[in-house]
Write an enzyme that holds these catalytic residues in place. Structure first.
Site, PDB file in Angstrom:
ATOM      1  N   CYS A   1      50.274  14.766  20.083  1.00  0.00           N
ATOM      2  CA  CYS A   1      50.002  16.188  19.897  1.00  0.00           C
ATOM      3  C   CYS A   1      49.546  16.498  18.484  1.00  0.00           C
ATOM      4  O   CYS A   1      48.513  17.119  18.268  1.00  0.00           O
ATOM      5  CB  CYS A   1      51.237  17.012  20.240  1.00  0.00           C
ATOM      6  SG  CYS A   1      51.567  16.996  21.993  1.00  0.00           S
ATOM      7  N   HIS A   2      50.332  16.096  17.506  1.00  0.00           N
ATOM      8  CA  HIS A   2      49.985  16.447  16.133  1.00  0.00           C
ATOM      9  C   HIS A   2      50.035  15.253  15.208  1.00  0.00           C
ATOM     10  O   HIS A   2      50.105  15.408  13.987  1.00  0.00           O
ATOM     11  CB  HIS A   2      50.886  17.577  15.636  1.00  0.00           C
ATOM     12  CG  HIS A   2      50.910  18.749  16.568  1.00  0.00           C
ATOM     13  ND1 HIS A   2      51.950  18.987  17.412  1.00  0.00           N
ATOM     14  CD2 HIS A   2      49.992  19.688  16.826  1.00  0.00           C
ATOM     15  CE1 HIS A   2      51.674  20.047  18.148  1.00  0.00           C
ATOM     16  NE2 HIS A   2      50.492  20.493  17.822  1.00  0.00           N
TER      17      HIS A   2
END
Lengths: 226, 429
Positions: A190-191
């Site tokens: 995701c990040h």
């Protein structure tokens, strides 16, 4: 009624004493207005506290406590209910997991990673100096909160090959992918957080090591989580 | 609520006179939407307020009927959405209108906001009007986020997980707050139910704040492209028919675009992963929010610390609240601000860039670009705007709206209505 009107038309104040003091001057002759003048005139001019002030404050405080007490059930109803709290623990059979394999089990709606680490992974995790770690705490629910994030504190003594962690990225809750990323551990797509082979955050925005839940080995082949 | 403070409504029938003495609602409507004077030089960017009002009503109506067929349960929500799409009469149309409508709502609100930034609509005396608008914007964001969670697809679930986890960045109580928001230890059935309840509630709260927003607007009157205040009656035209017809025409054009997406590309603005049912054990490889949240998402990811990212993201909206006091220029409209005009367009480009970067994976050059854009965004509001007021020399402004429209030569002449308009258009042959 004449008593109420001045409160609306008078711009001076709607608070406390002034409301009573002002109309009283205009309502000479009015029996109710006169009565108000008698009971309020002295404390309106002087500054001392009266029994009436105490009653105002006591009533207000009582009302505030009552409102807070009524608000609490409306707030607390959003917390986990009894049925959610009841799903506290699961037993997992780990006998079928071979070296280098991982499984995911669901506990409290979240995945828990159970990995049988290779010798190489364990060596790598042990060789990392603590000073290099972004989060120095073990984040192990089975140990005191200030335990350092050594590989020993992330595992159980004598069973160091097993790593058991909540598979939820400590950044914003995505599920990291296993055996990926710069440190051969877990990588969150995701990040972009990288965890090492002991599930410790090494690079990226996540602030903490992957959490280790309360768990225990019931025997060599069974783990109880929670 | 009319700007000049007195009403021109005259009740014609006995019933109107009777009602006017008891509840002067027709008078309020007449003064607000018929005789209400608007500047004569409003351009098409000023039609989006009315368009937004219609979009809100459209979302309410489609939403209320969708709620008649939707099931708010983690095991059944996904299937119930497919049931709407396949079984319910015109369900596909209603759902696409609602989903595309959400996107179009944001298209309109972004144009509306940038219109305000360009023409200085936030400046004295319209600070409260502007702040109410920012509150509506925040409520819109909350509403659309919770609505996106309801179909319980993969993006619904993981979007909800990431966004609710934002609150875990709060020091000390963060984890407890997130558990409280979820009603459990992960996004699950209790979460879905409360989001459904709030998704139904918030649009009505938006409606309430919109009424305050329009009230505040009708106290101060509209801005206009010159930024020069209304000075005389000939600077304005009555709301009906001038603004009513112009707004309606713009609305029709807007609805054509809306219908194009509904009928030809209903899923273009969504994400295919949301047609996969939520799986709490598997994160999609690349989580992105809906397009209208991408700039904020880019800001969130640009900051390499969790709490810092959350603060920057909320800060990007928070600066809008204090914008009326950050901009030190006395000139409202960018038309007469040669430097601000250029920086305005730089900001627009930076915001679009941030949106594009928010859709890209958080790695390499994308992260660096997102950091530069994020820094510029805050630089624009916190440094540039306060300084520009001091250093910028505005160009000469017209003495009045009428002068700006008709030119100096005609000032004080006999032309007091827009060219080609009759004084009583309803009687025009």
């Amino acid at each position: 009624m004449p008593v109420a009107l001045p409160m609306v038309s008078d711009h001076k104040a709607i608070t406390g004493r002034m409301v009573f003091a002002e109309p009283a001057q205009r309502l000479v002759g009015d029996v109710r207005g006169q009565a108000l003048t008698d009971s309020t005139a002295n404390h309106a001019s002087g500054g001392e506290h009266t029994r009436r002030d105490f009653l105002y404050i006591a009533t207000g405080a009582f009302g505030a406590v009552g409102a807070a007490a009524v608000a609490w059930p409306f707030i607390d109803q959003m917390n986990p209910d009894a049925s959610a709290r009841a799903l506290a623990s699961v037993d997992v059979d780990i006998s079928s997991i071979a070296e280098g394999q991982s499984i995911k089990v669901k506990w409290r709606g979240k995945p828990v990673f159970i990995r049988y680490r290779t010798q190489e992974e364990m060596d790598e995790a042990k060789s990392v100096p603590l000073a290099e770690l972004k989060d120095p705490d073990a984040r192990n629910a089975n140990l005191p909160a200030d335990a350092p994030a050594t590989d020993e504190n992330r595992t159980v003594e004598g069973r160091e090959q097993w790593i058991i962690m909540v598979g939820v990225c400590t950044h914003f809750g995505c599920i990291p992918l296993g055996q990926q990323g710069d440190f051969g551990g877990w990588f969150c797509p995701c990040h972009g957080s990288h965890y090492d082979t002991a599930g410790r955050i090494r690079k990226g925005p996540a602030p903490e090591n992957l959490a280790i839940p309360e768990f225990s080995f019931l025997d060599d082949n069974t783990i109880r989580i929670g | 609520m009319s700007a000049d403070g007195h009403s021109t409504y005259t009740p014609n029938t006995a019933f109107e006179r009777w009602l006017d003495a008891r509840l002067p609602l027709p008078r309020l409507m007449y003064d607000s939407f018929v005789s209400y004077p608007v500047p004569r030089n409003l351009n098409y960017t000023y039609t989006f307020g009315g368009i937004l009002m219609i979009m809100l009503v459209a979302q309410l109506i489609t939403g209320i009927v969708l709620a008649m067929h939707y099931t708010a349960h983690s095991d059944m929500a996904f299937a119930s959405v497919e049931h709407i799409m396949r079984d319910v009469n015109y369900g596909w149309l209603l759902r696409y209108m609602h989903a595309v409508g959400g996107s179009m709502f944001f298209v309109a609100v972004y144009i509306h906001i940038f219109r305000g930034l360009y023409y200085g609509s936030y400046k004295e005396p319209r600070e409260v009007l502007w702040i109410l608008g920012v509150i509506i914007f925040l409520l819109m964001m909350a509403t659309s986020f919770m609505g996106y969670v309801l179909p319980r697809g993969q993006m619904s679930f993981w979007g909800a997980t990431v966004i609710t986890n934002l609150f875990s960045a709060i020091p000390l109580v963060g984890e407890a707050v997130v558990t409280w928001l979820w009603g459990g230890y992960s996004v699950d059935n209790p979460t879905l139910n409360r989001f459904y309840s709030l998704h139904y509630l918030l649009p009505f709260m938006i409606f309430g704040v919109v009424i305050l927003h329009v009230w505040a607007l009708h106290v101060t009157g509209q801005t206009n492209p010159t930024g020069v205040s209304v000075k005389s009656k000939q600077d304005t035209v009555p709301f009906t028919p001038y603004a009513t017809v112009k707004d309606t025409f713009a609305l029709i054009l807007f609805l054509i675009v809306f219908a194009y997406f509904v009928f030809y590309h209903p899923n273009y603005l969504g994400h295919p992963d949301n047609y996969t049912q939520a799986d709490p054990l598997k994160t999609p490889p690349h989580i992105v929010p809906e397009w209208y949240f991408l700039p904020y998402y880019a800001i969130l990811r640009a900051v390499p610390s969790k709490l810092g990212g959350v603060i920057a993201m909320f800060g990007s909206i928070a600066v809008l609240f204090i914008l009326p006091w950050l901009d030190t220029s006395k000139v409202r409209s960018a038309v007469y601000r040669p430097l601000y005009k250029q920086f305005f367009w730089v900001l627009v480009i930076v915001c679009i860039l941030l949106g594009w970067l928010g859709s890209k994976p958080p790695e390499g050059g994308y992260v660096i670009a997102a950091r530069i854009c994020t820094a510029y965004y805050f630089f624009h509001f916190l440094v540039l705007l306060p300084l520009l007021g001091w250093f910028e020399t505005p160009t000469p402004r017209p003495a009045s709206i009428t002068e700006a429209v008709l030119g100096k030569a005609e000032k004080g002449g006999s032309v007091t209505q827009p060219a080609g308009a009759a004084a009583s258009p309803e009687t025009k042959a």
